[in-house]
Write a protein that holds these residues in place. Structure first.
Motif, PDB file in Angstrom:
ATOM      1  N   UNK A 133       0.833  -1.197   0.000  1.00  0.00           N
ATOM      2  CA  UNK A 133       0.000   0.000   0.000  1.00  0.00           C
ATOM      3  C   UNK A 133       0.874   1.256   0.000  1.00  0.00           C
ATOM      4  N   UNK A 134       1.902   1.255   0.846  1.00  0.00           N
ATOM      5  CA  UNK A 134       2.803   2.414   0.906  1.00  0.00           C
ATOM      6  C   UNK A 134       3.502   2.633  -0.421  1.00  0.00           C
ATOM      7  N   UNK A 135       3.964   1.529  -1.013  1.00  0.00           N
ATOM      8  CA  UNK A 135       4.682   1.618  -2.290  1.00  0.00           C
ATOM      9  C   UNK A 135       3.760   2.146  -3.397  1.00  0.00           C
ATOM     10  N   UNK A 136       2.549   1.573  -3.464  1.00  0.00           N
ATOM     11  CA  UNK A 136       1.620   1.972  -4.522  1.00  0.00           C
ATOM     12  C   UNK A 136       1.177   3.428  -4.362  1.00  0.00           C
ATOM     13  N   UNK A 137       0.997   3.838  -3.104  1.00  0.00           N
ATOM     14  CA  UNK A 137       0.575   5.219  -2.883  1.00  0.00           C
ATOM     15  C   UNK A 137       1.668   6.184  -3.358  1.00  0.00           C
ATOM     16  N   UNK A 138       2.919   5.839  -3.027  1.00  0.00           N
ATOM     17  CA  UNK A 138       4.027   6.701  -3.468  1.00  0.00           C
ATOM     18  C   UNK A 138       4.072   6.749  -4.989  1.00  0.00           C
ATOM     19  N   UNK A 139       3.915   5.580  -5.626  1.00  0.00           N
ATOM     20  CA  UNK A 139       3.981   5.524  -7.095  1.00  0.00           C
ATOM     21  C   UNK A 139       2.863   6.379  -7.703  1.00  0.00           C
ATOM     22  N   UNK A 140       1.677   6.313  -7.121  1.00  0.00           N
ATOM     23  CA  UNK A 140       0.553   7.090  -7.667  1.00  0.00           C
ATOM     24  C   UNK A 140       0.772   8.592  -7.445  1.00  0.00           C
ATOM     25  N   UNK A 141       1.287   8.924  -6.251  1.00  0.00           N
ATOM     26  CA  UNK A 141       1.513  10.348  -5.952  1.00  0.00           C
ATOM     27  C   UNK A 141       2.567  10.941  -6.899  1.00  0.00           C
ATOM     28  N   UNK A 142       3.514  10.103  -7.335  1.00  0.00           N
ATOM     29  CA  UNK A 142       4.516  10.582  -8.294  1.00  0.00           C
ATOM     30  C   UNK A 142       3.897  10.693  -9.689  1.00  0.00           C
ATOM     31  N   UNK A 143       3.082   9.703 -10.047  1.00  0.00           N
ATOM     32  CA  UNK A 143       2.562   9.665 -11.425  1.00  0.00           C
ATOM     33  C   UNK A 143       1.513  10.749 -11.694  1.00  0.00           C
ATOM     34  N   UNK A 144       0.724  11.112 -10.693  1.00  0.00           N
ATOM     35  CA  UNK A 144      -0.385  12.060 -10.939  1.00  0.00           C
ATOM     36  C   UNK A 144       0.126  13.406 -11.481  1.00  0.00           C
ATOM     37  N   UNK A 145       1.025  14.107 -10.754  1.00  0.00           N
ATOM     38  CA  UNK A 145       1.453  15.410 -11.294  1.00  0.00           C
ATOM     39  C   UNK A 145       2.273  15.288 -12.566  1.00  0.00           C
ATOM     40  N   UNK A 146       3.009  14.180 -12.686  1.00  0.00           N
ATOM     41  CA  UNK A 146       3.842  14.008 -13.872  1.00  0.00           C
ATOM     42  C   UNK A 146       2.985  13.893 -15.133  1.00  0.00           C
ATOM     43  N   UNK A 147       1.945  13.075 -15.072  1.00  0.00           N
ATOM     44  CA  UNK A 147       1.055  12.889 -16.228  1.00  0.00           C
ATOM     45  C   UNK A 147       0.306  14.191 -16.542  1.00  0.00           C
ATOM     46  N   UNK A 148      -0.212  14.831 -15.494  1.00  0.00           N
ATOM     47  CA  UNK A 148      -0.977  16.068 -15.701  1.00  0.00           C
ATOM     48  C   UNK A 148      -0.084  17.166 -16.267  1.00  0.00           C
ATOM     49  N   UNK A 149       1.163  17.217 -15.798  1.00  0.00           N
ATOM     50  CA  UNK A 149       2.087  18.256 -16.233  1.00  0.00           C
ATOM     51  C   UNK A 149       2.487  18.061 -17.705  1.00  0.00           C
TER      52      UNK A 149
END
Lengths: 156, 149
Positions: free
Chosen positions: B32-48
């Motif tokens: 859960x910790x790993x996936x949350x970190x991965x999602x938190x990184x991917x969200x702004x990167x994709x949007x940006x």
């Protein structure tokens, strides 16, 4: 029968352990996931979780694109699955990737002499880009877009 | 005899289940910790990435929509306290929004976006003199670097 009891007990123990492991992973992961972004309001947190799942799946899918029609076609399929679960506000993001995939497929098909398929994919790419407000969707700009994507290892 | 066997198997099943469940809890917490970190990184990167590409190729309305989506997401992450670098990012995205508004002839909206951008970027670059042109040039440099990746 008596001799077999310890072995049967071991099998029962391992089997139950596996079931317990699977059940715990599923329940605890779902619980933990439901608490992500809990400092936001419930609906907003849920929306952000869905956004996160979609963007992560999108990033992983994009990372795996190779410069072959089969790989690109697989990515098109993955994008359709991601789109079906993604929040609607992310659809344009997925559509842009889809347009790039179609442009790359068209370019590869042109190079392979499959003009009919190439024209069809190029039209699909253009239609998507128009819907995203792109101002230049000429044949040249499609070729530039496809070439840029095919050259890039990151496929952003 | 049968009773003893039943008890043995029941105890074996309970021990196995409990051990499995404990391992499962541990693994799920880790995942859960790993996936949350991965999602938190991917969200702004994709949007940006999306906002940048729409800014470069799309009309004002679509470019504005893309940058507003990124701003919304960055603000959500900021409030959820997951993205400490979002102040700088938000500053640059407000600068981008200002450039879109100015290009569309919306001077007042552009002014407001630049003021918001300056407020955000001043926190990140307190020693810089952040004129409108300076912020726009910083954004162009960042975009250029991002395009070269």
């Amino acid at each position: 029968m008596k001799r077999a009891v310890p072995y049967i007990a071991l099998v029962v123990c391992v089997g139950s352990g596996y079931l317990g492991y699977l059940a715990a992973v599923k329940i605890v992961y779902q619980y933990k996931q439901s608490t992500w972004f809990s400092s936001l309001e419930k609906q907003e947190a849920e929306q952000l979780r869905k956004t996160g799942q979609a963007t992560l799946a999108f990033s992983l899918s994009t990372l795996s694109i190779q410069n072959t029609p089969l790989s690109i076609q697989n990515n098109v399929g993955s994008l359709a699955k991601i789109r079906s679960k993604a929040p609607q506000e992310l659809w344009p993001v997925l559509d842009l990737r889809l347009a790039k995939d179609y442009a790359m497929m068209a370019r590869l098909e042109q190079q392979a002499g499959e003009q009919g398929a190439a024209a069809e994919h190029q039209q699909s790419a253009k239609a998507l880009l128009r819907s995203l407000g792109w101002q230049d969707v000429s044949d040249k700009s499609m070729t530039d877009l496809a070439e840029g994507q095919l050259r890039s290892s990151l496929k952003r | 005899m049968k009773q003893a066997m039943k008890i043995t198997f029941a105890v074996a099943a309970i021990i196995g289940f409990v051990v499995g469940a404990v391992l499962g809890c541990y693994r799920a917490s880790e995942a859960s910790g790993f996936m949350q970190s991965a999602e938190v990184i991917s969200i702004p990167s994709v949007a940006s990435d999306f906002a940048l590409q729409q800014f470069e190729h799309a009309d004002s309305a679509h470019a504005r929509q893309a940058v507003l989506l990124e701003i919304k997401i960055l603000k959500q992450l900021e409030r959820a306290a997951y993205d400490r670098s979002s102040g700088g990012r938000l500053g640059f995205e407000y600068t981008r929004l200002a450039m879109i508004e100015e290009a569309a002839g919306q001077k007042e909206a552009g002014r407001r976006a630049l003021d918001e951008a300056r407020g955000r970027l001043t926190l990140v670059y307190p020693r810089e003199e952040l004129t409108d042109e300076r912020m726009k040039n910083m954004l162009k440099l960042l975009d250029g670097a991002s395009n070269r990746l």
